[in-house]
Motif scaffolding. Structure first.
Motif, PDB file in Angstrom:
ATOM      1  N   ASP A  64     -35.858 -91.016 -10.476  1.00  0.00           N
ATOM      2  CA  ASP A  64     -36.685 -90.815 -12.268  1.00  0.00           C
ATOM      3  C   ASP A  64     -35.210 -90.223 -12.165  1.00  0.00           C
ATOM      4  OD1 ASP A  64     -39.051 -91.745 -11.969  1.00  0.00           O
ATOM      5  OD2 ASP A  64     -39.946 -89.390 -11.189  1.00  0.00           O
ATOM      6  N   PRO A  68     -30.966 -94.836 -17.770  1.00  0.00           N
ATOM      7  CA  PRO A  68     -31.384 -96.113 -18.084  1.00  0.00           C
ATOM      8  C   PRO A  68     -30.464 -96.886 -18.192  1.00  0.00           C
ATOM      9  CG  PRO A  68     -31.849 -95.240 -19.688  1.00  0.00           C
ATOM     10  CD  PRO A  68     -31.858 -94.530 -18.595  1.00  0.00           C
ATOM     11  N   ARG A 319     -37.126 -87.423 -22.508  1.00  0.00           N
ATOM     12  CA  ARG A 319     -37.618 -88.482 -21.649  1.00  0.00           C
ATOM     13  C   ARG A 319     -38.837 -89.460 -22.027  1.00  0.00           C
ATOM     14  NH1 ARG A 319     -38.477 -84.708 -17.870  1.00  0.00           N
ATOM     15  NH2 ARG A 319     -41.239 -83.957 -19.342  1.00  0.00           N
ATOM     16  N   ALA A 320     -38.658 -88.687 -22.653  1.00  0.00           N
ATOM     17  CA  ALA A 320     -40.353 -89.891 -23.696  1.00  0.00           C
ATOM     18  C   ALA A 320     -39.235 -91.256 -24.197  1.00  0.00           C
ATOM     19  CB  ALA A 320     -40.773 -89.344 -24.644  1.00  0.00           C
ATOM     20  N   ARG A 322     -36.866 -92.094 -23.207  1.00  0.00           N
ATOM     21  CA  ARG A 322     -36.038 -92.889 -21.871  1.00  0.00           C
ATOM     22  C   ARG A 322     -37.183 -94.246 -21.782  1.00  0.00           C
ATOM     23  NH1 ARG A 322     -34.237 -90.453 -16.547  1.00  0.00           N
ATOM     24  NH2 ARG A 322     -36.030 -90.028 -16.974  1.00  0.00           N
ATOM     25  N   GLN A 323     -38.236 -93.763 -21.417  1.00  0.00           N
ATOM     26  CA  GLN A 323     -39.686 -94.574 -21.049  1.00  0.00           C
ATOM     27  C   GLN A 323     -39.815 -95.599 -21.755  1.00  0.00           C
ATOM     28  OE1 GLN A 323     -42.303 -91.108 -20.132  1.00  0.00           O
ATOM     29  NE2 GLN A 323     -41.355 -90.496 -18.066  1.00  0.00           N
ATOM     30  N   VAL A 326     -36.777 -97.988 -21.244  1.00  0.00           N
ATOM     31  CA  VAL A 326     -37.059 -99.193 -20.441  1.00  0.00           C
ATOM     32  C   VAL A 326     -38.590 -99.740 -20.391  1.00  0.00           C
ATOM     33  CG1 VAL A 326     -37.181 -99.052 -17.877  1.00  0.00           C
ATOM     34  CG2 VAL A 326     -36.139 -97.058 -19.491  1.00  0.00           C
ATOM     35  N   ALA A 327     -39.655 -99.220 -20.319  1.00  0.00           N
ATOM     36  CA  ALA A 327     -40.939-100.328 -21.342  1.00  0.00           C
ATOM     37  C   ALA A 327     -41.072-100.905 -22.120  1.00  0.00           C
ATOM     38  CB  ALA A 327     -42.210 -99.361 -21.528  1.00  0.00           C
ATOM     39  N   GLU A 351     -45.205 -94.222 -30.894  1.00  0.00           N
ATOM     40  CA  GLU A 351     -44.460 -93.544 -30.473  1.00  0.00           C
ATOM     41  C   GLU A 351     -43.597 -93.073 -30.807  1.00  0.00           C
ATOM     42  OE1 GLU A 351     -45.324 -92.773 -27.096  1.00  0.00           O
ATOM     43  OE2 GLU A 351     -47.257 -93.955 -26.860  1.00  0.00           O
TER      44      GLU A 351
END
Length: 465
Positions: A64, A68, A319-320, A322-323, A326-327, A351
């Motif tokens: 984690d 990225p 974190r949000a 980055r996620q 990546v998603a 988001e």
């Protein structure tokens, strides 16, 4: 209290000294941290960030925590990838290397037991310059009175330097990064041709004037592109602040040196009616020029990471972000329809809006959320448009060579220096993108003899600050 124990006054003195030392160390720590943030700030390109290079590549860590990548690739050669070897050239000549007798005992050899070929590549000895006198005949038409001077493809319209000298001067300056004095030394050492630093400058300027028509062709191609990466960096013009802009597509790169950092520069280069998408950072000149933008995710992720390091409230936001990035990247790698892209874009926007609505105290995180909100219409353009990249890495990469050259040059002297700089940088970068040989292309444009006059050798528009 024994005599060996310090007195109360001595303890107070030691405490005061330690307190002063701690305060000095605290100030030094603040100064060094500020300096570190300058070199490793959110706007520092990944190529300049050296903080991770000290860590071992084999160190263990949570998946984690992996950062990225924003350039669409992975570092290093893929596992199992075969090495690539340089192709062996065909020999121009074959020489049989034989031996008559044994060097140890002197016995005569009957015949060869085999052949061990070895290819040796060598340059021919440098040749002295060839001096040619072109007797250009003048003619006058008896019908209309027009005067004509005969031309020759190997005879430039002005000056005493031929095509090769002009091309090599320009290439030595802008590809090999040699000072003009060193270029003159190189010509003298290799060819016995005496050129002063001023002469090599004039030869380089002629190459730029000869290539300016192709420079304008590159600009017209970029104006018609669907997607253009744009970025800018500082440069000195006669010691004063100016800006080097880059406009990059898959096959063309154009540089423009201007005294302005405003929206007038992209309006001049791309045209007021530019209909494509501009990929850029958060500089205010871009939304002032166009509403069709893609803001760089590499920048916002670096800014979010720095905010998270300074404020705990920034950690879940980073974190949000980055996620989400990546998603989106993973989802777009599959075959996504237009309708699915539109739905994905709506979900991703919600988001981002949920992040903006978070209540945080004033500080770096509040500033970060303000930037996300300010670019809300421009973060997700790449989701809806397949040909748009989410990062501006292409423009940042295009600025690397000019930045290195800037450190060597120091400052451009005048408008003619700006003209030469932007023209030759653009031609060389574009030719490399297209897989063309820069030296052959320079010879071609010089030999075409379409050289602008010195009066025209200035940037297209002298933009105001």
């Amino acid at each position: 209290m024994t005599s060996s124990e310090p007195s109360k006054e001595e303890l107070l003195t030691q405490f005061a000294e330690l307190k002063q030392e701690v305060e000095e160390l605290r100030k030094e720590n603040q100064r060094l941290r500020a300096k570190l943030r300058w070199y490793e700030g959110p706007h520092t390109p990944p190529s300049k960030d050296q903080s991770d290079q000290e860590e071992s590549s084999s160190s263990d860590g949570d998946e984690d925590d992996e950062q990225p990548r924003t350039d669409g690739g992975t570092p290093g050669r893929k596992a199992g990838h075969e090495p690539e070897w340089r192709d062996a050239p065909d020999p121009n000549e074959e020489i049989e290397v034989t031996c008559d007798c044994c060097p140890e005992c002197g016995e005569q050899f009957d015949e060869s037991a085999g052949v061990s070929p070895r290819l040796v590549e060598e340059l021919p000895d440098p040749q002295p310059p060839e001096v040619t006198q072109y007797n250009r005949h003048h003619y006058e038409c008896h019908s209309c009175g027009t005067e004509t001077v005969a031309s020759h493809p190997d005879c430039p319209d002005e000056g005493q330097f031929g095509v090769n000298v002009i091309a090599q001067s320009a290439l030595s300056r802008y590809d090999h990064r040699l000072p003009y004095r060193k270029i003159g030394d190189r010509f003298e050492q290799l060819h016995g041709l005496e050129l002063s630093a001023a002469s090599t400058w004039h030869a380089t300027e002629r190459a730029a004037r000869a290539g300016r028509c192709e420079y304008e062709q590159i600009r017209r191609q970029i104006q018609q592109a669907d997607v253009v990466h744009v970025d800018e960096t500082g440069i000195k013009r006669d010691g004063e602040q100016a800006w080097l802009w880059t406009f990059t597509t898959d096959e063309h790169t154009l540089y423009a040196v201007r005294e302005s950092r405003g929206s007038d520069v992209p309006a001049e280069v791309l045209g007021e009616d530019f209909a494509g998408t501009v990929i850029c950072d958060g500089w205010t000149a871009y939304p002032a020029f166009s509403e069709t933008l893609q803001r760089c995710w590499a920048h916002i992720l670096r800014e979010a990471e720095e905010a998270a390091e300074q404020q705990d409230e920034g950690k879940p936001i980073y974190r949000a972000l980055r996620q989400l990035y990546v998603a989106l990247q993973a989802r777009l790698e599959s075959d996504v329809t237009v309708r699915e892209r539109a739905e994905l874009q709506r979900v991703a926007r919600r988001e981002l809006e949920s992040l903006i609505e978070r209540s945080v105290p004033d500080g770096p995180v509040a500033t970060l959320l303000g930037k996300i909100e300010g670019g809300l219409d421009h973060w997700l353009t790449f989701v809806g448009e397949p040909g748009v990249s989410p990062t501006n890495n292409a423009a940042e990469n295009a600025l690397r060579e000019p930045v290195v050259l800037r450190k060597l040059i120091g400052t451009l002297r005048n408008d003619r220096g700006m003209f030469v700089h932007e023209t030759l940088l653009s031609l060389l970068a574009t030719w490399r993108q297209q897989g063309r040989n820069p030296y052959e292309e320079l010879r071609r444009v010089v030999q075409d003899n379409e050289m602008l006059s010195r009066a025209q050798a200035v940037p297209a528009v002298a933009s105001s600050r």
